[in-house]
Scaffold this motif. Structure first.
Motif, short mmCIF file in Angstrom:
data_model
loop_
_atom_site.label_atom_id
_atom_site.label_comp_id
_atom_site.label_asym_id
_atom_site.label_seq_id
_atom_site.Cartn_x
_atom_site.Cartn_y
_atom_site.Cartn_z
N PRO A 16 -58.20 -27.62 -12.67
CA PRO A 16 -58.12 -29.07 -12.79
C PRO A 16 -56.67 -29.52 -12.96
O PRO A 16 -55.87 -28.86 -13.61
CB PRO A 16 -58.92 -29.38 -14.05
N TYR A 17 -56.36 -30.66 -12.32
CA TYR A 17 -55.02 -31.21 -12.38
C TYR A 17 -54.90 -32.18 -13.55
O TYR A 17 -55.88 -32.78 -13.98
CB TYR A 17 -54.69 -31.95 -11.07
N ASP A 18 -53.67 -32.36 -14.02
CA ASP A 18 -53.36 -33.38 -15.02
C ASP A 18 -53.87 -34.73 -14.48
O ASP A 18 -53.88 -34.96 -13.28
CB ASP A 18 -51.84 -33.40 -15.22
N GLY A 19 -54.25 -35.62 -15.39
CA GLY A 19 -54.84 -36.90 -15.00
C GLY A 19 -53.99 -37.71 -14.04
O GLY A 19 -54.49 -38.25 -13.05
N ALA A 20 -52.68 -37.81 -14.29
CA ALA A 20 -51.80 -38.60 -13.41
C ALA A 20 -51.68 -37.95 -12.03
O ALA A 20 -51.66 -38.64 -11.01
CB ALA A 20 -50.43 -38.76 -14.05
N ILE A 21 -51.62 -36.63 -12.01
CA ILE A 21 -51.53 -35.92 -10.74
C ILE A 21 -52.84 -36.06 -9.97
O ILE A 21 -52.83 -36.35 -8.77
CB ILE A 21 -51.14 -34.44 -10.96
N GLN A 22 -53.96 -35.91 -10.64
CA GLN A 22 -55.26 -36.06 -9.98
C GLN A 22 -55.40 -37.46 -9.40
O GLN A 22 -55.87 -37.64 -8.27
CB GLN A 22 -56.41 -35.79 -10.95
N LYS A 23 -54.99 -38.46 -10.15
CA LYS A 23 -55.07 -39.85 -9.68
C LYS A 23 -54.24 -40.05 -8.42
O LYS A 23 -54.69 -40.68 -7.46
CB LYS A 23 -54.61 -40.80 -10.79
N ARG A 24 -53.03 -39.50 -8.41
CA ARG A 24 -52.17 -39.64 -7.23
C ARG A 24 -52.76 -38.88 -6.04
O ARG A 24 -52.78 -39.39 -4.93
CB ARG A 24 -50.77 -39.12 -7.57
N LEU A 25 -53.27 -37.68 -6.27
CA LEU A 25 -53.89 -36.91 -5.18
C LEU A 25 -55.10 -37.64 -4.62
O LEU A 25 -55.29 -37.69 -3.39
CB LEU A 25 -54.29 -35.51 -5.67
N ASP A 26 -55.91 -38.23 -5.49
CA ASP A 26 -57.08 -38.99 -5.04
C ASP A 26 -56.66 -40.18 -4.18
O ASP A 26 -57.35 -40.53 -3.22
CB ASP A 26 -57.90 -39.49 -6.23
N ALA A 27 -55.52 -40.77 -4.51
CA ALA A 27 -55.06 -41.95 -3.78
C ALA A 27 -54.50 -41.61 -2.40
O ALA A 27 -54.56 -42.44 -1.49
CB ALA A 27 -53.99 -42.69 -4.60
N ILE A 28 -53.98 -40.41 -2.23
CA ILE A 28 -53.33 -40.09 -0.96
C ILE A 28 -54.15 -39.22 -0.02
O ILE A 28 -53.85 -39.14 1.16
CB ILE A 28 -51.94 -39.43 -1.17
N MET A 29 -55.21 -38.59 -0.53
CA MET A 29 -56.02 -37.71 0.30
C MET A 29 -57.31 -38.41 0.71
O MET A 29 -57.92 -39.10 -0.11
CB MET A 29 -56.35 -36.41 -0.43
N PRO A 30 -57.74 -38.25 1.97
CA PRO A 30 -59.04 -38.80 2.38
C PRO A 30 -60.16 -38.15 1.57
O PRO A 30 -60.05 -37.00 1.13
CB PRO A 30 -59.14 -38.42 3.86
N ASP A 31 -61.24 -38.88 1.39
CA ASP A 31 -62.40 -38.35 0.67
C ASP A 31 -62.85 -37.03 1.29
O ASP A 31 -62.95 -36.90 2.51
CB ASP A 31 -63.56 -39.34 0.70
N GLY A 32 -63.10 -36.06 0.42
CA GLY A 32 -63.62 -34.77 0.87
C GLY A 32 -62.58 -33.81 1.40
O GLY A 32 -62.91 -32.69 1.76
N VAL A 33 -61.32 -34.24 1.49
CA VAL A 33 -60.26 -33.35 1.98
C VAL A 33 -59.47 -32.86 0.77
O VAL A 33 -58.96 -33.66 -0.01
CB VAL A 33 -59.33 -34.10 2.96
N PRO A 34 -59.39 -31.54 0.60
CA PRO A 34 -58.63 -31.03 -0.55
C PRO A 34 -57.15 -31.38 -0.41
O PRO A 34 -56.65 -31.58 0.70
CB PRO A 34 -58.84 -29.52 -0.49
N PRO A 35 -56.44 -31.45 -1.53
CA PRO A 35 -55.02 -31.81 -1.47
C PRO A 35 -54.22 -30.78 -0.68
O PRO A 35 -54.52 -29.58 -0.70
CB PRO A 35 -54.58 -31.86 -2.92
N LEU A 36 -53.22 -31.27 0.02
CA LEU A 36 -52.35 -30.40 0.81
C LEU A 36 -51.55 -29.49 -0.11
O LEU A 36 -51.16 -29.87 -1.22
CB LEU A 36 -51.39 -31.23 1.65
N THR A 37 -51.28 -28.29 0.37
CA THR A 37 -50.48 -27.33 -0.37
C THR A 37 -49.11 -27.90 -0.70
O THR A 37 -48.58 -27.66 -1.79
CB THR A 37 -50.35 -26.02 0.43
#
Length: 188
Positions: A16-37
């Motif tokens: 699990p990512y830190d809350g701020a990082i998770q929020k940013r990843l959720d905002a930039i990645m399409p639904d269902g697509v894991p965050p880019l390396t």
């Protein structure tokens, strides 16, 4: 263009990512697509990650999606950043109607290749090449650009080239593994 043969130099963060990082990843990645390396590797330094994500230019700006992608694709290809080129070609190549011939030309060709049928496309490629090769734009190219693009568009194109040089440096210096879905230089 040299491709890395070593293991990645930095391990990406794992959930699990830190809350701020998770929020940013959720905002930039399409639904269902894991965050880019790339993103999860940059996130190892939360300050840099936040600044990089805040400074992106993938929003609607003064350029068309095709114009933006041509600058990004040519810049990353010229930098040998197959990782970033592959991600952009996969997500945006079809959406902006980049043909197989144009894809190959972006990597190995010139703006004068027959596949480029508009002056607009050729100018963006020439600009990307000039910025990559000389870090400037000579007067003749500037005049050509000014006849085709607004001042705002020229500024955006220059900043895109610079930003994607930075992204390319990260991809190459960190030896990022290719995303499984990413396009490959040798397939173009």
């Amino acid at each position: 263009m040299a491709q890395h043969t070593q293991a990645p130099r930095l391990a990406p963060l794992r959930p699990p990512y830190d809350g701020a990082i998770q929020k940013r990843l959720d905002a930039i990645m399409p639904d269902g697509v894991p965050p880019l390396t790339l993103f999860t590797t940059l996130a190892r330094n939360p300050r840099v990650f936040e600044r990089m994500m805040s400074g992106g230019l993938l929003d609607k700006g003064t350029l068309t999606l095709r114009q933006r992608e041509l600058m990004i694709d040519r810049t990353t290809a010229r930098c040998g950043a197959e990782y970033e080129w592959g991600v952009h070609m996969t997500f945006f190549g079809d959406r902006v109607a980049i043909t197989k011939e144009q894809s190959a030309s972006i990597i190995r060709g010139t703006p004068q290749d027959a596949c480029w049928d508009t002056e607009n496309d050729r100018l963006i490629l020439r600009m990307a090449d000039a910025l990559h090769d000389t870090s400037t734009i000579d007067d003749a190219l500037w005049a050509d650009l000014a006849a085709e693009f607004s001042d705002e568009q020229i500024i955006e194109l220059v900043v895109l080239a610079g930003y994607y040089h930075t992204i390319s440096f990260c991809c190459r210096a960190f030896n990022l593994d290719m995303e499984e879905f990413g396009a490959r230089f040798d397939a173009a």
